[in-house]
Design a protein around this motif. Structure first.
Motif, short mmCIF file in Angstrom:
data_model
loop_
_atom_site.label_atom_id
_atom_site.label_comp_id
_atom_site.label_asym_id
_atom_site.label_seq_id
_atom_site.Cartn_x
_atom_site.Cartn_y
_atom_site.Cartn_z
N CYS A 43 -9.93 -7.93 0.76
CA CYS A 43 -10.36 -7.33 -0.24
C CYS A 43 -9.30 -7.39 -1.53
CB CYS A 43 -10.24 -5.70 0.15
SG CYS A 43 -8.85 -5.38 1.05
N THR A 59 0.76 -1.23 0.03
CA THR A 59 0.13 0.01 0.13
C THR A 59 0.82 1.24 0.09
OG1 THR A 59 -1.79 -1.26 1.15
CG2 THR A 59 -1.88 0.93 1.43
N ARG A 91 -10.47 -7.95 -5.76
CA ARG A 91 -10.81 -6.89 -6.52
C ARG A 91 -9.30 -6.14 -6.82
NH1 ARG A 91 -14.69 -6.30 -2.05
NH2 ARG A 91 -13.13 -5.30 -0.71
N PRO A 92 -9.18 -5.38 -7.68
CA PRO A 92 -10.53 -5.04 -8.73
C PRO A 92 -10.71 -6.18 -9.68
CG PRO A 92 -8.65 -3.71 -9.57
CD PRO A 92 -8.27 -4.39 -8.42
N PRO A 93 -12.10 -6.33 -9.57
CA PRO A 93 -12.27 -7.87 -10.53
C PRO A 93 -11.78 -7.79 -11.87
CG PRO A 93 -14.44 -6.38 -10.25
CD PRO A 93 -13.19 -5.64 -9.48
N HIS A 139 1.72 2.36 -3.51
CA HIS A 139 0.68 2.96 -4.38
C HIS A 139 0.01 4.16 -3.73
CE1 HIS A 139 -3.02 1.48 -2.45
NE2 HIS A 139 -2.59 0.48 -2.35
N THR A 162 -15.80 -10.25 1.93
CA THR A 162 -14.83 -9.66 1.26
C THR A 162 -14.75 -8.26 1.73
OG1 THR A 162 -16.38 -8.85 -0.41
CG2 THR A 162 -15.38 -10.87 -0.93
N GLU A 163 -15.36 -8.01 2.97
CA GLU A 163 -15.13 -6.62 3.69
C GLU A 163 -13.66 -6.39 3.87
OE1 GLU A 163 -17.76 -4.26 4.39
OE2 GLU A 163 -18.95 -5.61 2.94
N CYS A 164 -13.13 -5.11 4.10
CA CYS A 164 -11.87 -4.82 4.31
C CYS A 164 -11.53 -4.93 5.74
CB CYS A 164 -11.12 -3.80 3.75
SG CYS A 164 -9.62 -3.22 4.12
N LYS A 202 -1.36 -6.52 -10.51
CA LYS A 202 -1.52 -5.21 -10.99
C LYS A 202 -0.71 -4.71 -11.97
CE LYS A 202 -3.78 -1.20 -11.61
NZ LYS A 202 -4.21 -0.38 -10.80
N THR A 228 -16.90 -11.71 -7.59
CA THR A 228 -16.14 -10.71 -6.63
C THR A 228 -17.12 -10.49 -5.41
OG1 THR A 228 -15.63 -9.42 -8.49
CG2 THR A 228 -15.49 -8.44 -6.67
N GLU A 229 -18.36 -10.66 -5.53
CA GLU A 229 -19.11 -10.30 -4.22
C GLU A 229 -19.41 -11.53 -3.36
OE1 GLU A 229 -20.33 -7.39 -3.24
OE2 GLU A 229 -20.28 -6.06 -5.18
#
Lengths: 282, 179
Positions: free
Chosen positions: A149, A45, A153-155, A48, A187-189, A86, A163-164
Protein backbone atom coordinates in the motif's frame (compact mmCIF):
# COMPACT_ATOMS: atom_id res chain seq x y z
CA UNK A 1 24.39 8.82 -9.91
CA UNK A 2 24.95 9.93 -6.30
CA UNK A 3 22.11 10.03 -3.76
CA UNK A 4 21.51 10.44 -0.04
CA UNK A 5 20.35 7.14 1.46
CA UNK A 6 17.85 6.79 4.30
CA UNK A 7 17.76 3.15 5.47
CA UNK A 8 15.25 3.55 8.33
CA UNK A 9 15.12 1.63 11.61
CA UNK A 10 14.00 -1.78 10.30
CA UNK A 11 16.90 -2.01 7.87
CA UNK A 12 19.27 -1.77 10.82
CA UNK A 13 17.63 -4.78 12.51
CA UNK A 14 14.84 -7.11 11.35
CA UNK A 15 15.40 -6.24 7.68
CA UNK A 16 19.17 -6.05 7.59
CA UNK A 17 19.36 -8.20 4.45
CA UNK A 18 17.41 -5.44 2.68
CA UNK A 19 20.02 -2.88 3.75
CA UNK A 20 22.95 -5.09 2.72
CA UNK A 21 21.41 -6.06 -0.61
CA UNK A 22 20.27 -2.50 -1.38
CA UNK A 23 23.79 -1.15 -0.91
CA UNK A 24 25.42 -3.94 -2.95
CA UNK A 25 22.79 -3.93 -5.72
CA UNK A 26 23.03 -0.16 -6.14
CA UNK A 27 26.80 -0.31 -6.25
CA UNK A 28 26.54 -3.00 -8.92
CA UNK A 29 24.18 -0.80 -10.94
CA UNK A 30 26.41 2.24 -10.65
CA UNK A 31 24.29 4.12 -8.11
CA UNK A 32 26.27 5.62 -5.23
CA UNK A 33 24.36 5.77 -1.94
CA UNK A 34 25.61 8.04 0.85
CA UNK A 35 23.88 7.33 4.18
CA UNK A 36 22.22 10.44 5.59
CA UNK A 37 24.18 11.46 8.67
CA UNK A 38 22.28 11.16 11.98
CA UNK A 39 18.90 10.38 10.38
CA UNK A 40 15.90 10.04 12.66
CA UNK A 41 12.98 7.57 12.71
CA UNK A 42 10.12 8.61 10.38
CA UNK A 43 7.52 8.01 13.12
CA UNK A 44 5.80 5.34 10.99
CA UNK A 45 2.14 4.45 11.53
CA UNK A 46 2.53 5.13 15.25
CA UNK A 47 3.04 8.87 14.80
CA UNK A 48 0.32 9.51 12.22
CA UNK A 49 -2.20 7.43 14.17
CA UNK A 50 -1.75 9.45 17.34
CA UNK A 51 -0.36 12.90 16.53
CA UNK A 52 -0.69 14.52 13.11
CA UNK A 53 1.79 17.34 13.73
CA UNK A 54 4.45 14.95 15.05
CA UNK A 55 3.92 12.72 12.00
CA UNK A 56 4.90 15.58 9.70
CA UNK A 57 7.57 17.20 11.91
CA UNK A 58 9.60 14.04 12.62
CA UNK A 59 10.26 13.07 8.97
CA UNK A 60 10.79 16.76 8.16
CA UNK A 61 13.98 16.53 10.20
CA UNK A 62 15.20 14.04 7.57
CA UNK A 63 14.15 16.40 4.79
CA UNK A 64 16.20 19.09 6.56
CA UNK A 65 19.23 16.75 6.75
CA UNK A 66 18.85 15.79 3.08
CA UNK A 67 18.62 19.45 2.13
CA UNK A 68 21.89 20.09 3.94
CA UNK A 69 23.53 17.12 2.20
CA UNK A 70 22.38 18.59 -1.12
CA UNK A 71 21.40 15.40 -2.96
CA UNK A 72 18.08 13.73 -3.74
CA UNK A 73 17.00 11.17 -1.17
CA UNK A 74 16.52 7.45 -1.88
CA UNK A 75 14.48 5.39 0.61
CA UNK A 76 14.29 1.58 0.39
CA UNK A 77 11.56 1.08 3.06
CA UNK A 78 8.06 1.70 1.70
CA UNK A 79 6.80 2.87 5.09
CA UNK A 80 9.63 5.35 5.64
CA UNK A 81 9.28 6.50 2.03
CA UNK A 82 5.58 7.11 2.56
CA UNK A 83 6.13 9.25 5.67
CA UNK A 84 9.10 11.28 4.41
CA UNK A 85 7.42 11.78 1.02
CA UNK A 86 4.22 12.93 2.78
CA UNK A 87 6.19 15.41 4.89
CA UNK A 88 7.91 16.74 1.77
CA UNK A 89 4.51 16.99 0.02
CA UNK A 90 3.06 19.00 2.90
CA UNK A 91 6.14 21.26 3.10
CA UNK A 92 5.94 21.83 -0.67
CA UNK A 93 2.19 22.50 -0.94
CA UNK A 94 0.81 23.78 2.37
CA UNK A 95 2.08 27.24 3.36
CA UNK A 96 0.45 27.26 6.80
CA UNK A 97 1.81 23.84 7.77
CA UNK A 98 5.24 24.67 6.32
CA UNK A 99 5.59 27.65 8.62
CA UNK A 100 4.58 25.63 11.66
CA UNK A 101 6.89 22.72 10.79
CA UNK A 102 9.82 25.06 10.05
CA UNK A 103 9.39 26.54 13.54
CA UNK A 104 9.18 23.14 15.21
CA UNK A 105 12.10 21.56 13.34
CA UNK A 106 14.09 24.82 13.16
CA UNK A 107 15.01 24.85 9.48
CA UNK A 108 14.05 26.67 6.29
CA UNK A 109 12.53 24.47 3.58
CA UNK A 110 13.74 25.27 0.07
CA UNK A 111 12.23 22.42 -2.00
CA UNK A 112 15.67 21.64 -3.46
CA UNK A 113 15.70 17.93 -2.70
CA UNK A 114 13.38 15.26 -4.12
CA UNK A 115 12.34 12.18 -2.17
CA UNK A 116 12.37 8.88 -4.11
CA UNK A 117 11.60 5.28 -3.36
CA UNK A 118 14.66 3.13 -4.10
CA UNK A 119 12.57 1.08 -6.55
CA UNK A 120 11.84 4.26 -8.47
CA UNK A 121 15.56 5.10 -8.61
CA UNK A 122 16.45 1.65 -9.94
CA UNK A 123 13.46 1.56 -12.30
CA UNK A 124 14.47 4.86 -13.86
CA UNK A 125 17.71 3.30 -15.06
CA UNK A 126 15.52 1.51 -17.59
CA UNK A 127 15.10 -2.17 -18.39
CA UNK A 128 17.83 -2.09 -21.02
CA UNK A 129 20.48 -0.61 -18.72
CA UNK A 130 19.62 -3.13 -15.98
CA UNK A 131 19.59 -6.08 -18.39
CA UNK A 132 23.05 -5.12 -19.66
CA UNK A 133 24.49 -5.62 -16.16
CA UNK A 134 22.95 -9.08 -15.70
CA UNK A 135 25.52 -11.89 -15.44
CA UNK A 136 23.22 -14.73 -14.33
CA UNK A 137 19.67 -14.31 -15.72
CA UNK A 138 17.06 -15.55 -13.23
CA UNK A 139 15.73 -18.08 -15.70
CA UNK A 140 12.77 -20.15 -14.57
CA UNK A 141 11.99 -17.98 -11.55
CA UNK A 142 8.26 -17.19 -11.63
CA UNK A 143 7.28 -14.50 -9.15
CA UNK A 144 4.51 -12.11 -8.25
CA UNK A 145 5.51 -8.51 -7.55
CA UNK A 146 3.89 -7.19 -4.41
CA UNK A 147 3.86 -3.40 -4.14
CA UNK A 148 1.72 -3.18 -1.03
CA UNK A 149 0.00 0.00 0.00
CA UNK A 150 2.48 2.60 1.16
CA UNK A 151 4.62 2.84 -1.95
CA UNK A 152 1.81 3.65 -4.37
CA UNK A 153 -0.70 5.54 -2.23
CA UNK A 154 -1.97 8.20 -1.86
CA UNK A 155 -1.49 8.74 -5.62
CA UNK A 156 -1.25 12.55 -5.47
CA UNK A 157 1.72 12.23 -3.08
CA UNK A 158 3.60 9.24 -4.50
CA UNK A 159 3.08 9.90 -8.24
CA UNK A 160 3.94 6.38 -9.43
CA UNK A 161 3.04 5.05 -12.87
CA UNK A 162 -0.32 3.49 -12.03
CA UNK A 163 -1.83 3.23 -8.57
CA UNK A 164 -4.12 0.30 -9.32
CA UNK A 165 -1.82 -1.67 -11.60
CA UNK A 166 1.79 -0.53 -11.12
CA UNK A 167 4.45 -2.14 -13.31
CA UNK A 168 7.78 -0.66 -12.22
CA UNK A 169 8.75 -3.62 -10.03
CA UNK A 170 7.56 -6.12 -12.68
CA UNK A 171 9.76 -4.35 -15.25
CA UNK A 172 12.85 -4.59 -13.04
CA UNK A 173 12.22 -8.28 -12.36
CA UNK A 174 11.74 -8.91 -16.09
CA UNK A 175 15.02 -7.16 -16.89
CA UNK A 176 16.72 -9.60 -14.49
CA UNK A 177 15.47 -12.55 -16.53
CA UNK A 178 12.77 -13.71 -14.11
CA UNK A 179 9.12 -14.04 -15.05
CA UNK A 180 6.72 -11.65 -13.31
CA UNK A 181 3.19 -13.11 -13.25
CA UNK A 182 0.21 -10.76 -13.29
CA UNK A 183 -2.17 -11.10 -10.33
CA UNK A 184 -4.82 -9.03 -8.61
CA UNK A 185 -3.25 -8.53 -5.16
CA UNK A 186 -0.36 -6.24 -6.14
CA UNK A 187 -1.44 -3.29 -4.04
CA UNK A 188 -3.56 -4.89 -1.30
CA UNK A 189 -2.32 -4.13 2.20
CA UNK A 190 -0.80 -6.97 4.26
CA UNK A 191 -1.69 -5.31 7.58
CA UNK A 192 1.89 -5.24 8.84
CA UNK A 193 1.20 -2.32 11.19
CA UNK A 194 -1.16 -4.62 13.11
CA UNK A 195 1.15 -7.64 13.04
CA UNK A 196 2.04 -7.54 16.73
CA UNK A 197 -1.26 -6.29 18.11
CA UNK A 198 -3.96 -8.06 16.08
CA UNK A 199 -2.51 -11.33 14.80
CA UNK A 200 -5.82 -12.92 13.81
CA UNK A 201 -6.65 -9.97 11.59
CA UNK A 202 -3.21 -10.08 9.99
CA UNK A 203 -3.31 -13.86 9.44
CA UNK A 204 -6.48 -13.23 7.43
CA UNK A 205 -5.00 -10.38 5.41
CA UNK A 206 -1.74 -12.24 4.65
CA UNK A 207 -3.64 -15.47 3.93
CA UNK A 208 -5.58 -13.82 1.11
CA UNK A 209 -2.39 -12.49 -0.48
CA UNK A 210 -0.55 -15.81 -0.20
CA UNK A 211 -3.55 -17.71 -1.63
CA UNK A 212 -3.67 -15.34 -4.60
CA UNK A 213 0.06 -15.79 -5.19
CA UNK A 214 -0.28 -19.56 -5.09
CA UNK A 215 -3.28 -19.49 -7.39
CA UNK A 216 -1.14 -18.05 -10.20
CA UNK A 217 1.60 -20.56 -9.31
CA UNK A 218 4.17 -18.04 -8.14
CA UNK A 219 7.34 -19.55 -6.65
CA UNK A 220 8.05 -16.45 -4.58
CA UNK A 221 6.87 -12.94 -3.82
CA UNK A 222 8.98 -9.86 -4.59
CA UNK A 223 8.70 -6.89 -2.24
CA UNK A 224 10.25 -3.49 -1.65
CA UNK A 225 9.17 -3.10 1.96
CA UNK A 226 10.71 -4.56 5.14
CA UNK A 227 7.34 -4.67 6.88
CA UNK A 228 5.64 -6.51 4.02
CA UNK A 229 8.55 -8.94 3.66
CA UNK A 230 8.69 -9.98 7.31
CA UNK A 231 4.91 -9.93 7.70
CA UNK A 232 4.33 -12.12 4.63
CA UNK A 233 6.92 -14.64 5.80
CA UNK A 234 5.87 -14.58 9.48
CA UNK A 235 2.10 -14.61 9.12
CA UNK A 236 1.64 -17.10 6.25
CA UNK A 237 0.11 -20.42 7.30
CA UNK A 238 2.71 -22.80 8.76
CA UNK A 239 4.11 -25.12 6.13
CA UNK A 240 3.38 -22.79 3.22
CA UNK A 241 7.05 -21.90 2.74
CA UNK A 242 6.52 -19.26 0.08
CA UNK A 243 9.62 -17.04 0.25
CA UNK A 244 9.43 -13.26 -0.06
CA UNK A 245 12.46 -11.60 -1.67
CA UNK A 246 13.54 -7.99 -1.57
CA UNK A 247 13.88 -6.81 -5.17
CA UNK A 248 17.47 -5.84 -4.37
CA UNK A 249 18.27 -9.47 -3.49
CA UNK A 250 17.13 -10.54 -6.95
CA UNK A 251 19.29 -7.82 -8.50
CA UNK A 252 22.22 -9.16 -6.47
CA UNK A 253 21.56 -12.70 -7.69
CA UNK A 254 21.26 -11.67 -11.33
CA UNK A 255 24.37 -9.49 -11.17
CA UNK A 256 26.26 -12.43 -9.70
CA UNK A 257 27.20 -10.53 -6.54
CA UNK A 258 29.11 -12.57 -3.94
CA UNK A 259 27.03 -11.88 -0.79
CA UNK A 260 23.64 -13.24 -1.91
CA UNK A 261 23.85 -16.40 0.21
CA UNK A 262 24.39 -14.30 3.31
CA UNK A 263 21.14 -12.44 2.66
CA UNK A 264 19.14 -15.59 1.95
CA UNK A 265 20.31 -17.13 5.21
CA UNK A 266 18.67 -14.29 7.14
CA UNK A 267 15.15 -15.01 5.87
CA UNK A 268 12.47 -16.53 8.07
CA UNK A 269 11.36 -18.67 5.11
CA UNK A 270 14.48 -20.20 3.62
CA UNK A 271 14.62 -19.37 -0.11
CA UNK A 272 17.70 -21.51 -0.77
CA UNK A 273 15.87 -24.74 -1.78
CA UNK A 274 13.95 -22.80 -4.45
CA UNK A 275 17.09 -21.06 -5.74
CA UNK A 276 19.01 -24.32 -5.77
CA UNK A 277 16.25 -26.12 -7.66
CA UNK A 278 16.60 -23.51 -10.42
CA UNK A 279 20.41 -23.62 -10.26
CA UNK A 280 20.43 -19.99 -9.13
CA UNK A 281 22.34 -20.75 -5.90
CA UNK A 282 24.87 -23.34 -4.73
CA UNK B 1 -24.66 19.76 6.83
CA UNK B 2 -27.37 21.10 9.11
CA UNK B 3 -28.14 19.80 12.58
CA UNK B 4 -30.79 20.55 15.21
CA UNK B 5 -28.50 19.22 17.93
CA UNK B 6 -25.52 21.52 18.64
CA UNK B 7 -23.31 18.70 19.98
CA UNK B 8 -23.79 16.68 16.80
CA UNK B 9 -22.93 19.74 14.71
CA UNK B 10 -19.84 20.36 16.83
CA UNK B 11 -18.62 16.78 16.37
CA UNK B 12 -19.15 16.84 12.61
CA UNK B 13 -17.35 20.17 12.24
CA UNK B 14 -14.48 19.05 14.44
CA UNK B 15 -13.88 15.89 12.37
CA UNK B 16 -14.07 17.86 9.12
CA UNK B 17 -11.62 20.48 10.32
CA UNK B 18 -9.19 18.11 12.00
CA UNK B 19 -9.04 15.73 9.02
CA UNK B 20 -9.20 18.46 6.38
CA UNK B 21 -11.45 16.16 4.32
CA UNK B 22 -14.72 17.06 2.53
CA UNK B 23 -16.72 14.43 4.43
CA UNK B 24 -20.02 16.17 3.67
CA UNK B 25 -19.61 15.04 0.03
CA UNK B 26 -19.92 11.31 0.75
CA UNK B 27 -22.99 9.84 -0.99
CA UNK B 28 -22.49 6.24 0.14
CA UNK B 29 -21.30 4.65 -3.11
CA UNK B 30 -19.36 2.16 -0.95
CA UNK B 31 -16.36 2.07 -3.25
CA UNK B 32 -14.22 2.45 -0.13
CA UNK B 33 -15.82 -0.53 1.58
CA UNK B 34 -15.44 -2.68 -1.56
CA UNK B 35 -11.69 -2.24 -1.52
CA UNK B 36 -11.17 -2.22 2.25
CA UNK B 37 -9.12 -5.14 3.56
CA UNK B 38 -10.23 -4.51 7.14
CA UNK B 39 -13.99 -4.87 6.68
CA UNK B 40 -14.08 -8.51 7.71
CA UNK B 41 -12.33 -7.76 10.97
CA UNK B 42 -13.90 -4.50 12.16
CA UNK B 43 -17.31 -3.30 13.35
CA UNK B 44 -18.13 -0.71 10.66
CA UNK B 45 -17.40 -0.26 6.97
CA UNK B 46 -15.44 2.94 6.16
CA UNK B 47 -18.53 4.45 4.47
CA UNK B 48 -20.53 3.70 7.64
CA UNK B 49 -17.98 5.61 9.71
CA UNK B 50 -18.32 8.59 7.37
CA UNK B 51 -22.14 8.36 7.55
CA UNK B 52 -22.06 8.19 11.34
CA UNK B 53 -19.86 11.30 11.40
CA UNK B 54 -22.31 13.05 9.04
CA UNK B 55 -25.05 12.21 11.54
CA UNK B 56 -23.00 13.47 14.50
CA UNK B 57 -22.81 10.05 16.18
CA UNK B 58 -19.77 10.85 18.32
CA UNK B 59 -19.97 8.01 20.83
CA UNK B 60 -20.51 5.24 18.31
CA UNK B 61 -17.65 6.46 16.13
CA UNK B 62 -15.10 7.13 18.87
CA UNK B 63 -15.86 3.77 20.52
CA UNK B 64 -15.53 1.77 17.30
CA UNK B 65 -12.80 -0.75 16.61
CA UNK B 66 -12.81 0.13 12.89
CA UNK B 67 -10.86 3.34 13.38
CA UNK B 68 -8.03 1.29 14.96
CA UNK B 69 -8.19 -1.79 12.71
CA UNK B 70 -7.85 0.55 9.71
CA UNK B 71 -4.25 -0.08 8.63
CA UNK B 72 -4.04 3.26 6.77
CA UNK B 73 -3.44 1.49 3.45
CA UNK B 74 -5.30 4.37 1.76
CA UNK B 75 -7.13 2.22 -0.80
CA UNK B 76 -10.39 3.96 0.17
CA UNK B 77 -9.06 7.45 -0.45
CA UNK B 78 -7.37 6.50 -3.72
CA UNK B 79 -10.72 5.27 -5.09
CA UNK B 80 -13.12 7.82 -3.56
CA UNK B 81 -14.99 9.67 -6.34
CA UNK B 82 -15.45 12.64 -4.00
CA UNK B 83 -11.82 13.08 -3.03
CA UNK B 84 -12.26 12.06 0.59
CA UNK B 85 -9.07 10.61 2.06
CA UNK B 86 -10.81 8.36 4.56
CA UNK B 87 -7.54 7.26 6.19
CA UNK B 88 -6.97 10.90 7.22
CA UNK B 89 -10.48 10.89 8.73
CA UNK B 90 -9.62 7.67 10.61
CA UNK B 91 -6.42 9.29 11.96
CA UNK B 92 -8.34 12.36 13.13
CA UNK B 93 -10.87 10.07 14.84
CA UNK B 94 -8.09 8.11 16.55
CA UNK B 95 -6.67 11.33 17.99
CA UNK B 96 -10.13 12.33 19.17
CA UNK B 97 -10.75 8.90 20.74
CA UNK B 98 -7.43 9.18 22.62
CA UNK B 99 -8.44 12.64 23.91
CA UNK B 100 -11.89 11.34 24.90
CA UNK B 101 -10.43 8.23 26.57
CA UNK B 102 -12.58 5.87 24.48
CA UNK B 103 -9.94 3.74 22.74
CA UNK B 104 -11.50 0.40 21.82
CA UNK B 105 -8.35 -1.40 20.63
CA UNK B 106 -6.12 -0.71 23.63
CA UNK B 107 -3.21 -2.85 22.46
CA UNK B 108 -2.95 -0.96 19.20
CA UNK B 109 -2.55 2.31 21.11
CA UNK B 110 -0.14 0.64 23.55
CA UNK B 111 1.99 -0.43 20.59
CA UNK B 112 2.00 3.08 19.12
CA UNK B 113 2.98 4.61 22.46
CA UNK B 114 5.73 2.06 23.13
CA UNK B 115 7.14 2.63 19.65
CA UNK B 116 7.13 6.42 20.02
CA UNK B 117 8.74 6.26 23.48
CA UNK B 118 11.63 4.40 21.90
CA UNK B 119 11.96 7.05 19.18
CA UNK B 120 11.80 9.82 21.76
CA UNK B 121 14.57 8.20 23.82
CA UNK B 122 17.00 7.19 21.05
CA UNK B 123 15.95 9.13 17.95
CA UNK B 124 15.29 5.79 16.24
CA UNK B 125 13.13 2.87 17.21
CA UNK B 126 15.07 0.06 18.89
CA UNK B 127 13.03 -2.92 17.73
CA UNK B 128 14.27 -5.46 20.31
CA UNK B 129 13.44 -3.42 23.43
CA UNK B 130 10.32 -1.90 21.88
CA UNK B 131 8.86 -5.34 21.10
CA UNK B 132 9.92 -6.70 24.50
CA UNK B 133 8.30 -3.79 26.32
CA UNK B 134 5.13 -4.06 24.28
CA UNK B 135 4.85 -7.76 25.04
CA UNK B 136 5.46 -7.17 28.73
CA UNK B 137 2.89 -4.39 28.99
CA UNK B 138 0.25 -6.14 26.88
CA UNK B 139 0.69 -9.42 28.77
CA UNK B 140 1.10 -11.25 25.43
CA UNK B 141 4.45 -12.72 26.42
CA UNK B 142 4.60 -16.14 24.84
CA UNK B 143 3.41 -15.68 21.27
CA UNK B 144 5.96 -15.40 18.47
CA UNK B 145 8.79 -16.63 20.70
CA UNK B 146 9.97 -18.88 17.86
CA UNK B 147 10.29 -15.93 15.48
CA UNK B 148 11.98 -13.83 18.16
CA UNK B 149 14.58 -16.51 18.87
CA UNK B 150 15.18 -17.08 15.16
CA UNK B 151 15.75 -13.36 14.61
CA UNK B 152 18.04 -13.10 17.63
CA UNK B 153 20.13 -16.02 16.35
CA UNK B 154 20.37 -14.40 12.94
CA UNK B 155 21.56 -11.14 14.50
CA UNK B 156 18.41 -9.32 13.37
CA UNK B 157 17.58 -7.91 16.80
CA UNK B 158 20.66 -6.03 18.04
CA UNK B 159 20.42 -5.79 21.82
CA UNK B 160 21.91 -2.33 22.17
CA UNK B 161 20.09 0.68 20.71
CA UNK B 162 21.72 3.15 18.36
CA UNK B 163 21.46 6.64 19.85
CA UNK B 164 21.49 9.50 17.38
CA UNK B 165 23.50 12.66 18.15
CA UNK B 166 20.56 15.05 17.79
CA UNK B 167 18.52 13.48 20.61
CA UNK B 168 17.96 16.88 22.19
CA UNK B 169 16.37 18.14 19.00
CA UNK B 170 14.11 15.10 18.76
CA UNK B 171 12.90 15.64 22.36
CA UNK B 172 12.26 19.24 21.37
CA UNK B 173 10.14 18.14 18.37
CA UNK B 174 8.16 15.79 20.64
CA UNK B 175 7.62 18.55 23.22
CA UNK B 176 6.58 21.16 20.67
CA UNK B 177 4.06 18.80 19.06
CA UNK B 178 2.64 17.40 22.34
CA UNK B 179 -1.14 17.74 22.75
Amino acid sequence: MRLSYYPGCSLKATAKEYDMSARDACKGLGIELVELDDWVCCGATCAHSTNHMLSIALPSQNVALAQRAGMDLAIPCAACYSRVKKADYVLRNDDVMRQKVEDIVDFKYNASVNVHSLVEVVGQLGEKAIAEKVQKPLKGLKVVCYYGCLMVRPPQVTCFDNTEHPMFLDNIVKALGAEPIQWSYKTECCGASLSLTSKDVVHGMVGRIIDAAKEVEAMAIVTACPLCQSNLEMRQAKGTDLPAFYFTELIGLALGLPATKKWSNLHLVNPNPLLQSLSLAD
Amino acid sequence: MSFIDADKRKFFNEVREKSGQPIDLCYQCQKCASGCIATGFADYYPNEIIRLVQLGQKERVLNSSSIWICSSCEMCGARCPNGINTAEVMDALKEMAIAAGTVKEKNVLLFHNTFLSSVRAFGRVHEASMMGLYKLKSGDLMSDMDFGMDMLKKGKLPLLPHRIKARGKIKDIFNKTAH
